[in-house]
Design a protein around this motif. Sequence first.
Motif, PDB file in Angstrom:
ATOM      1  N   ARG A  55      -0.874  24.862  -7.155  1.00  0.00           N
ATOM      2  CA  ARG A  55      -1.312  25.367  -8.451  1.00  0.00           C
ATOM      3  C   ARG A  55      -1.235  26.901  -8.469  1.00  0.00           C
ATOM      4  NH1 ARG A  55      -6.830  27.505 -10.287  1.00  0.00           N
ATOM      5  NH2 ARG A  55      -6.342  27.918 -12.463  1.00  0.00           N
ATOM      6  N   ALA A  56      -0.755  27.445  -9.594  1.00  0.00           N
ATOM      7  CA  ALA A  56      -0.758  28.892  -9.793  1.00  0.00           C
ATOM      8  C   ALA A  56      -1.554  29.190 -11.057  1.00  0.00           C
ATOM      9  CB  ALA A  56       0.666  29.408  -9.938  1.00  0.00           C
ATOM     10  N   TYR A  57      -2.188  30.373 -11.096  1.00  0.00           N
ATOM     11  CA  TYR A  57      -2.889  30.754 -12.330  1.00  0.00           C
ATOM     12  C   TYR A  57      -2.452  32.106 -12.857  1.00  0.00           C
ATOM     13  CZ  TYR A  57      -6.225  33.203  -9.207  1.00  0.00           C
ATOM     14  OH  TYR A  57      -6.805  34.010  -8.255  1.00  0.00           O
ATOM     15  N   ASN A  58      -1.501  32.732 -12.209  1.00  0.00           N
ATOM     16  CA  ASN A  58      -0.932  33.993 -12.714  1.00  0.00           C
ATOM     17  C   ASN A  58       0.384  34.241 -11.976  1.00  0.00           C
ATOM     18  OD1 ASN A  58      -1.639  34.839 -10.171  1.00  0.00           O
ATOM     19  ND2 ASN A  58      -3.214  36.265 -10.830  1.00  0.00           N
ATOM     20  N   ALA A  59       1.032  35.366 -12.326  1.00  0.00           N
ATOM     21  CA  ALA A  59       2.337  35.638 -11.718  1.00  0.00           C
ATOM     22  C   ALA A  59       2.207  35.798 -10.203  1.00  0.00           C
ATOM     23  CB  ALA A  59       2.919  36.905 -12.327  1.00  0.00           C
ATOM     24  N   MET A  60       1.102  36.405  -9.774  1.00  0.00           N
ATOM     25  CA  MET A  60       0.940  36.679  -8.353  1.00  0.00           C
ATOM     26  C   MET A  60       0.760  35.383  -7.547  1.00  0.00           C
ATOM     27  SD  MET A  60       1.196  39.502  -6.795  1.00  0.00           S
ATOM     28  CE  MET A  60       0.686  41.015  -7.558  1.00  0.00           C
ATOM     29  N   THR A  61      -0.019  34.442  -8.067  1.00  0.00           N
ATOM     30  CA  THR A  61      -0.193  33.187  -7.329  1.00  0.00           C
ATOM     31  C   THR A  61       1.119  32.400  -7.292  1.00  0.00           C
ATOM     32  OG1 THR A  61      -1.351  32.417  -9.309  1.00  0.00           O
ATOM     33  CG2 THR A  61      -2.682  32.762  -7.377  1.00  0.00           C
ATOM     34  N   SER A  62       1.915  32.498  -8.352  1.00  0.00           N
ATOM     35  CA  SER A  62       3.247  31.871  -8.313  1.00  0.00           C
ATOM     36  C   SER A  62       4.087  32.531  -7.232  1.00  0.00           C
ATOM     37  CB  SER A  62       3.991  32.051  -9.643  1.00  0.00           C
ATOM     38  OG  SER A  62       3.343  31.373 -10.654  1.00  0.00           O
ATOM     39  N   GLY A  63       4.008  33.865  -7.171  1.00  0.00           N
ATOM     40  CA  GLY A  63       4.791  34.620  -6.185  1.00  0.00           C
ATOM     41  C   GLY A  63       4.404  34.261  -4.756  1.00  0.00           C
TER      42      GLY A  63
ATOM     43  N   THR B 290       3.088  25.590  -9.800  1.00  0.00           N
ATOM     44  CA  THR B 290       2.972  25.093 -11.170  1.00  0.00           C
ATOM     45  C   THR B 290       1.757  25.752 -11.794  1.00  0.00           C
ATOM     46  OG1 THR B 290       3.701  22.935 -10.411  1.00  0.00           O
ATOM     47  CG2 THR B 290       2.744  23.013 -12.593  1.00  0.00           C
ATOM     48  N   THR B 291       1.931  26.349 -12.954  1.00  0.00           N
ATOM     49  CA  THR B 291       0.800  27.018 -13.599  1.00  0.00           C
ATOM     50  C   THR B 291      -0.083  25.987 -14.295  1.00  0.00           C
ATOM     51  OG1 THR B 291       2.118  28.992 -13.885  1.00  0.00           O
ATOM     52  CG2 THR B 291       0.151  28.811 -15.254  1.00  0.00           C
ATOM     53  N   ILE B 292      -1.346  25.985 -13.914  1.00  0.00           N
ATOM     54  CA  ILE B 292      -2.319  25.025 -14.466  1.00  0.00           C
ATOM     55  C   ILE B 292      -3.578  25.790 -14.860  1.00  0.00           C
ATOM     56  CG2 ILE B 292      -3.739  22.986 -13.914  1.00  0.00           C
ATOM     57  CD1 ILE B 292      -0.865  22.207 -13.699  1.00  0.00           C
ATOM     58  N   GLU B 293      -4.071  25.546 -16.063  1.00  0.00           N
ATOM     59  CA  GLU B 293      -5.328  26.177 -16.485  1.00  0.00           C
ATOM     60  C   GLU B 293      -6.487  25.587 -15.699  1.00  0.00           C
ATOM     61  OE1 GLU B 293      -6.359  27.658 -19.952  1.00  0.00           O
ATOM     62  OE2 GLU B 293      -4.371  27.802 -20.819  1.00  0.00           O
ATOM     63  N   VAL B 294      -7.520  26.379 -15.565  1.00  0.00           N
ATOM     64  CA  VAL B 294      -8.643  25.959 -14.729  1.00  0.00           C
ATOM     65  C   VAL B 294      -9.241  24.627 -15.220  1.00  0.00           C
ATOM     66  CG1 VAL B 294     -10.503  27.269 -15.887  1.00  0.00           C
ATOM     67  CG2 VAL B 294     -10.550  26.970 -13.423  1.00  0.00           C
ATOM     68  N   SER B 295      -9.287  24.433 -16.515  1.00  0.00           N
ATOM     69  CA  SER B 295      -9.883  23.195 -17.051  1.00  0.00           C
ATOM     70  C   SER B 295      -9.006  21.972 -16.778  1.00  0.00           C
ATOM     71  CB  SER B 295     -10.111  23.339 -18.554  1.00  0.00           C
ATOM     72  OG  SER B 295      -8.927  23.812 -19.163  1.00  0.00           O
ATOM     73  N   ASP B 296      -7.741  22.187 -16.419  1.00  0.00           N
ATOM     74  CA  ASP B 296      -6.825  21.062 -16.188  1.00  0.00           C
ATOM     75  C   ASP B 296      -6.631  20.733 -14.708  1.00  0.00           C
ATOM     76  OD1 ASP B 296      -6.453  20.929 -18.920  1.00  0.00           O
ATOM     77  OD2 ASP B 296      -4.703  22.247 -18.901  1.00  0.00           O
ATOM     78  N   ILE B 297      -7.403  21.393 -13.830  1.00  0.00           N
ATOM     79  CA  ILE B 297      -7.196  21.178 -12.390  1.00  0.00           C
ATOM     80  C   ILE B 297      -7.385  19.710 -11.985  1.00  0.00           C
ATOM     81  CG2 ILE B 297      -8.102  21.690 -10.066  1.00  0.00           C
ATOM     82  CD1 ILE B 297      -8.622  24.553 -11.005  1.00  0.00           C
ATOM     83  N   PRO B 298      -8.501  19.061 -12.367  1.00  0.00           N
ATOM     84  CA  PRO B 298      -8.674  17.673 -11.903  1.00  0.00           C
ATOM     85  C   PRO B 298      -7.515  16.774 -12.334  1.00  0.00           C
ATOM     86  CG  PRO B 298     -10.740  18.522 -12.790  1.00  0.00           C
ATOM     87  CD  PRO B 298      -9.681  19.537 -13.121  1.00  0.00           C
ATOM     88  N   GLN B 299      -7.100  16.941 -13.580  1.00  0.00           N
ATOM     89  CA  GLN B 299      -6.010  16.096 -14.073  1.00  0.00           C
ATOM     90  C   GLN B 299      -4.703  16.377 -13.330  1.00  0.00           C
ATOM     91  OE1 GLN B 299      -4.976  16.560 -18.157  1.00  0.00           O
ATOM     92  NE2 GLN B 299      -3.753  14.680 -18.142  1.00  0.00           N
ATOM     93  N   ALA B 300      -4.455  17.648 -13.021  1.00  0.00           N
ATOM     94  CA  ALA B 300      -3.214  18.000 -12.324  1.00  0.00           C
ATOM     95  C   ALA B 300      -3.175  17.390 -10.927  1.00  0.00           C
ATOM     96  CB  ALA B 300      -3.070  19.517 -12.252  1.00  0.00           C
ATOM     97  N   PHE B 301      -4.333  17.371 -10.278  1.00  0.00           N
ATOM     98  CA  PHE B 301      -4.393  16.720  -8.959  1.00  0.00           C
ATOM     99  C   PHE B 301      -4.215  15.208  -9.100  1.00  0.00           C
ATOM    100  CE2 PHE B 301      -6.701  20.398  -6.867  1.00  0.00           C
ATOM    101  CZ  PHE B 301      -5.856  20.508  -5.775  1.00  0.00           C
TER     102      PHE B 301
END
Length: 320
Positions: free
Chosen positions: A160-168, A178-189
């Motif tokens: 999971r990434a939440y900004n350009a730096m975490t993607s990097g 993959t950029t995922i909003e904090v509220s969507d973390i459980p679903q993404a997992f």
Amino acid sequence: MKLLALAVALATGSAAAATSWNMATPYADGEFHTQNIKQFIDDVNKATDGEIDITLHSGASLYKAPEIFKAVRSNQVQLGELLVSSLGNDDPVFQVDTLPFLATNYDDAKKLWAASKPYITEALKEKGAILLYTTPWPGQNFYTKEPLNSADDLKGKKMRAYNAMTSGIAAQLDAAPTTIEVSDIPQAFSTGQIDAMITSSATGASSQAWDFVNNYTRVNAWLPKNMIFINERTWRRLDEATQQAILDAAAAAEARGWEMSAEKNAASEQILAENGMNVADANEALTEALTEVGHNMADEWTQAAGEDGAAILEAYRSSK
Ligand code: PCA
């Protein structure tokens, strides 16, 4: 007597017609940042004798994170909360807040903030918003299914990434971001979109990470901050006393927020452990590999951020 009654009625009437503002945050009601904002809102209301009345829309209920800045800039809402680094694509100066392994504890994060604050305040103003205060998340740590013994363990992982730096960072570790909003973390997992993430103990606990991963590996890679800001035109129209009342409440919120963050970190790590997660410090090999990633990213960033970036890093390093 009648005149006096009328005057009182008018005065009461004008208090009832308080200035109503809206505020948007991507973070949920229970989050410590949100609780801090609620206290800030109460303080502003009291300090302005009820004149400023702010309604908070939490949990991305009004605008999702990528829309919040635009909404504040265009005065659709007057205030907003976002990660400092979320504006990193517009101006690299905002990315200093998430450079890995530059500031890995609260003391250093404070120094980095002191060094970067003038630049970030100015960059935000240029974009049409006035910075009110910032509050850090706890250190960013890894959440993985298997124990994390080396950087190689992250190869090929869907991170999971939440900004350009975490993607990097994910890219440098040969993971797939993959950029995922904090509220969507459980679903993404649960849908298999991600199988690892780097975030704070607070966000791991609020998204009940133990339902999806067993290992929490401390690296404290950085302590990203949320910034609370107000539309520039709205701000300019306020009289000086009102501006000062808001700034005082903001200063109190900032001091309180740093304290809350540290307390939340301890409490959240305990919650992770109580729910069966394996809470461990990174071993030396992992720390070394990540430090190298951090250096590479700082070099890249310095090139992008030019003179301002170099000045921030110099001010930070000389304050240590
Ligand atoms: N929580 C937020 C930002 C950093 C953090 O600790 C998130 O994971 O999106």
